[in-house]
Design a protein around this motif. Structure first.
Motif, mmCIF file in Angstrom:
data_model
loop_
_atom_site.group_PDB
_atom_site.id
_atom_site.type_symbol
_atom_site.label_atom_id
_atom_site.label_comp_id
_atom_site.label_asym_id
_atom_site.label_seq_id
_atom_site.Cartn_x
_atom_site.Cartn_y
_atom_site.Cartn_z
ATOM 1 N N ASN B 67 -7.764 129.050 -73.541
ATOM 2 C CA ASN B 67 -8.331 128.088 -74.615
ATOM 3 C C ASN B 67 -9.335 128.810 -75.475
ATOM 4 O O ASN B 67 -10.435 128.335 -75.789
ATOM 5 N N GLN B 81 -10.853 122.978 -67.895
ATOM 6 C CA GLN B 81 -10.085 123.667 -69.204
ATOM 7 C C GLN B 81 -9.448 122.199 -69.642
ATOM 8 O O GLN B 81 -9.165 121.390 -68.942
ATOM 9 N N GLU B 82 -9.437 121.981 -70.927
ATOM 10 C CA GLU B 82 -8.768 121.034 -71.690
ATOM 11 C C GLU B 82 -7.206 121.340 -71.636
ATOM 12 O O GLU B 82 -6.925 122.603 -71.724
ATOM 13 N N ILE B 85 -3.473 124.229 -71.420
ATOM 14 C CA ILE B 85 -4.315 125.269 -71.424
ATOM 15 C C ILE B 85 -3.726 126.394 -72.110
ATOM 16 O O ILE B 85 -2.371 126.839 -71.798
#
Lengths: 129, 232
Positions: B67, B81-82, B85
């Motif tokens: 990211n 994590q957004e 990924i």
């Protein structure tokens, strides 16, 4: 004998060190000088009052040389600080070669012209009544 | 939980340019990004190429861009994590395949600072003594695992591949400030160059990237200070 692998042997040049130090010192000095300039020109005096007479009077009075020195120091420091910053950026982001040499040459020539013209004005100025 | 991974792929035999491929995997929120990547490699696409060894944040093999930030895949939890990924190889090196980059230029710079104790005195019977205070000066730098996360997060390094880079400078700091070492001057000569410590623009990306929490920018700053007082 020292070996440096595939890297060039040290040059022992202090140019980058001095440039780095200059950026710090000139930065601090410019902060003081520019803030002083701001206070004098915009807080103590009304901007409506600032005209040819104001600047010419300041440069020609008893403290003329002091004000000229103040303005000249600001010019020199700001120009060298800015030009060195530009040199740094250009050397970082342009790969060595003709293009980099050309751009740096233009930068140096133009800034020298500005410095010369500015210095000439600061020190040769005569008040016209 | 369902996790979407967007992985940069590059096969030098087939591809002209790197491209992204998306994979959906099932993971626990407490799994690491490395677990998700190994799931892709083991169950979905065996051609995915990456480096990993200990998988516990010690060996420094699985440094990659997760990211947009350089991280060790084995230390990054999925839940932090957004999604999706995005996983890319470290920037600034030649890509060998997928997430594997050619680290040789990195190690060459590391070797250039002579990252080993230089002491011409005959070794004492037991050990070369040092006080706790003397040790403190370079303690932080000893934590480096050579993952290259710092060097490949440095914009100056991306633009100028000649720059020694943060990792090599940290290695230099480790020995320059070691009271047992006798090659301080020689090392300062090497790093006190245009393409050495003076190329550092204090961007702090390296400090953010270091998975060992080394204060990289501070270490480089200490080199600059030492060099300044040595020369002036």
């Amino acid at each position: 004998m020292n070996s440096y692998g595939s890297r060039p042997a040290p040059t022992a040049s202090t140019f980058e060190l001095v440039a780095w130090l200059f950026m710090r010192l000139s930065g601090v000095l410019l902060l003081i000088l520019a803030l002083g300039h701001l206070v004098i020109m915009h807080l103590i005096n009304d901007i409506g009052k600032i005209n040819y007479e104001f600047v010419a009077g300041r440069w020609s009075g008893e403290l003329g040389m002091l004000w000229r020195g103040y303005d000249w120091l600001m010019l020199i420091l700001a120009m060298l600080h800015g030009v060195n910053g530009m040199r740094t950026i250009l050397e970082d982001y342009l790969s060595p070669g003709r293009r980099r040499i050309l751009v740096l040459t233009v930068l140096y020539v133009v800034s020298f012209a500005f410095l010369a013209a500015g210095s000439y004005v600061v020190f040769s100025f005569r008040r016209v009544m | 939980m369902k996790v979407e991974l967007k992985i940069q792929r590059f096969d030098p035999v087939k591809d002209q340019e790197p491209h992204f491929e998306t994979y959906a995997v099932d993971c626990e929120p407490t799994d690491r990004v490395l677990d998700a990547l190994l799931q892709v490699k083991g169950l979905m696409d065996g051609t995915l190429t990456l480096r990993k060894s200990c998988a516990h944040g010690v060996c420094g093999s699985d440094g990659m861009r997760i990211n947009g930030r350089n991280r060790l895949a084995c230390k990054e939890l999925i839940q932090s994590q957004e999604q999706p990924i995005v996983v890319e190889p470290m920037k600034g090196f030649k890509i060998v395949k997928d997430l594997v980059v050619d680290m040789e230029p990195f190690f060459e710079k590391f070797r250039a600072v002579k990252p080993y104790l230089i002491n011409e005195d005959p070794p004492p019977a037991k050990e070369r003594l040092q006080s706790e205070k003397q040790r403190e000066k370079f303690e932080d730098a000893t934590k480096c695992i050579l993952c290259a996360c710092c060097t490949t997060s440095c914009p100056t390094f991306w633009a100028d591949s000649e720059f020694l880079g943060p990792a090599a400078l940290v290695a230099a700091q480790r020995f320059i400030f070691d009271s047992r070492d006798q090659a301080k001057e020689e090392r300062l000569d090497i790093v006190g160059e245009k393409e050495g410590a003076w190329k550092c623009r204090t961007i702090f990306n390296c400090t953010d990237a270091c998975p060992r929490d080394i204060e990289v920018t501070k270490a480089i700053g200490e080199i600059k200070k030492e060099e300044l007082f040595r020369k002036l």
